[in-house]
Design a protein around this motif. Sequence first.
Motif, short mmCIF file in Angstrom:
data_model
loop_
_atom_site.label_atom_id
_atom_site.label_comp_id
_atom_site.label_asym_id
_atom_site.label_seq_id
_atom_site.Cartn_x
_atom_site.Cartn_y
_atom_site.Cartn_z
N LEU A 57 0.83 -1.20 0.00
CA LEU A 57 0.00 0.00 0.00
C LEU A 57 0.87 1.25 0.00
CD1 LEU A 57 -2.74 1.49 0.26
CD2 LEU A 57 -2.45 1.30 2.74
N ILE A 58 1.85 1.32 0.89
CA ILE A 58 2.67 2.54 0.93
C ILE A 58 3.52 2.67 -0.33
CG2 ILE A 58 2.65 2.67 3.45
CD1 ILE A 58 5.63 1.80 3.39
N SER A 59 3.93 1.54 -0.90
CA SER A 59 4.66 1.59 -2.17
C SER A 59 3.78 2.11 -3.29
CB SER A 59 5.19 0.20 -2.54
OG SER A 59 6.12 -0.25 -1.59
N ALA A 60 2.50 1.71 -3.30
CA ALA A 60 1.58 2.18 -4.32
C ALA A 60 1.36 3.69 -4.19
CB ALA A 60 0.24 1.45 -4.21
N VAL A 61 1.22 4.19 -2.96
CA VAL A 61 1.06 5.64 -2.76
C VAL A 61 2.30 6.38 -3.24
CG1 VAL A 61 0.80 7.47 -1.03
CG2 VAL A 61 -0.60 5.41 -0.87
N SER A 62 3.47 5.90 -2.86
CA SER A 62 4.72 6.55 -3.25
C SER A 62 4.91 6.52 -4.76
CB SER A 62 5.90 5.88 -2.55
OG SER A 62 7.12 6.44 -2.96
N SER A 63 4.65 5.38 -5.37
CA SER A 63 4.81 5.23 -6.82
C SER A 63 3.85 6.16 -7.57
CB SER A 63 4.56 3.77 -7.20
OG SER A 63 4.66 3.59 -8.58
N CYS A 64 2.61 6.21 -7.12
CA CYS A 64 1.62 7.08 -7.77
C CYS A 64 2.03 8.55 -7.65
CB CYS A 64 0.26 6.85 -7.12
SG CYS A 64 -1.10 7.74 -7.90
N HIS A 65 2.47 8.96 -6.47
CA HIS A 65 2.92 10.34 -6.27
C HIS A 65 4.08 10.64 -7.22
CE1 HIS A 65 3.55 14.08 -3.96
NE2 HIS A 65 4.82 13.88 -4.28
N MET A 66 5.05 9.72 -7.28
CA MET A 66 6.22 9.91 -8.14
C MET A 66 5.81 10.07 -9.60
SD MET A 66 9.31 7.33 -9.13
CE MET A 66 8.17 6.37 -10.11
N GLU A 74 7.90 17.21 -16.22
CA GLU A 74 8.12 17.20 -17.67
C GLU A 74 7.25 18.24 -18.36
OE1 GLU A 74 8.80 13.73 -20.70
OE2 GLU A 74 6.65 13.92 -20.27
N PHE A 75 5.99 18.33 -17.97
CA PHE A 75 5.07 19.31 -18.56
C PHE A 75 5.59 20.74 -18.36
CE2 PHE A 75 1.39 22.16 -18.27
CZ PHE A 75 0.82 21.95 -19.51
N GLN A 76 6.24 20.98 -17.23
CA GLN A 76 6.76 22.31 -16.93
C GLN A 76 8.17 22.53 -17.46
OE1 GLN A 76 6.20 23.14 -12.74
NE2 GLN A 76 3.99 22.94 -12.89
N GLY A 77 8.71 21.55 -18.16
CA GLY A 77 10.01 21.72 -18.80
C GLY A 77 11.21 21.36 -17.95
N TYR A 78 11.00 20.64 -16.86
CA TYR A 78 12.10 20.21 -16.00
C TYR A 78 12.49 18.78 -16.35
CZ TYR A 78 10.71 24.26 -13.25
OH TYR A 78 10.38 25.53 -12.84
N ARG A 79 13.77 18.51 -16.26
CA ARG A 79 14.27 17.16 -16.53
C ARG A 79 14.67 16.51 -15.22
NH1 ARG A 79 19.33 16.03 -20.41
NH2 ARG A 79 20.12 14.36 -19.09
N VAL A 80 13.94 15.48 -14.82
CA VAL A 80 14.27 14.73 -13.60
C VAL A 80 15.23 13.62 -13.98
CG1 VAL A 80 13.37 13.32 -11.72
CG2 VAL A 80 12.04 15.28 -12.55
N GLU A 81 16.37 13.58 -13.31
CA GLU A 81 17.36 12.53 -13.54
C GLU A 81 17.16 11.33 -12.63
OE1 GLU A 81 19.55 12.37 -15.92
OE2 GLU A 81 19.20 14.37 -16.70
N SER A 82 16.74 11.59 -11.39
CA SER A 82 16.48 10.48 -10.47
C SER A 82 15.46 10.91 -9.43
CB SER A 82 17.76 10.00 -9.79
OG SER A 82 18.26 10.98 -8.90
N TYR A 83 14.75 9.92 -8.92
CA TYR A 83 13.73 10.13 -7.90
C TYR A 83 13.80 8.93 -6.97
CZ TYR A 83 9.04 11.16 -5.99
OH TYR A 83 7.97 11.46 -5.17
N GLU A 84 14.01 9.17 -5.70
CA GLU A 84 14.07 8.10 -4.71
C GLU A 84 13.16 8.46 -3.54
OE1 GLU A 84 18.07 7.42 -3.44
OE2 GLU A 84 18.83 7.27 -5.48
#
Length: 149
Positions: A57-66, A74-84
């Motif tokens: 459940l907490i993984s699903a919440v975190s994954s959805c938020h990410m 991306e829509f705002q023109g930022y490039r994300v290299e990593s997300y943890e």
Amino acid sequence: MSVHQSVIRWQRAPHESDPSTYSRNHRVTLNGDQQVDVSASVEFKGDSSCADPEQMLISAVSSCHMLFFLAIAEFQGYRVESYEDDPLGYLERNDKKGMEVTRIELSPRITFGGDKVPDQKAISRMHAGAHRNCFIRNSITAEVTVNHL
């Protein structure tokens, strides 16, 4: 609208350390025949080598938020290299004398690349948008907080 499914399979087996009860171990099959070994949490006679439903459940919440955060960035023109993230979920007693996941804390750490890097105010707005739009968060009663500074 979309429909989502998984397959849950459990078969009676003796509990590894308590012969007076049954094993809580089971298998979840997801898209692409991905298989996840699941059990109850250790506190409820589960197997520590398996995922438990609360972790999922907490993984699903975190994954959805990410995923929403990445789309907004991306829509705002930022490039994300990593997300943890190392999300925490708290299973606690509720007012009805039962147990529930009452709180989930997300602590994302994000690295941006490219020429356009957001300031903290822009990052906060992206998190607020992800929080507001996350399907999973909108489906649960647990309080979800995002600690991102």
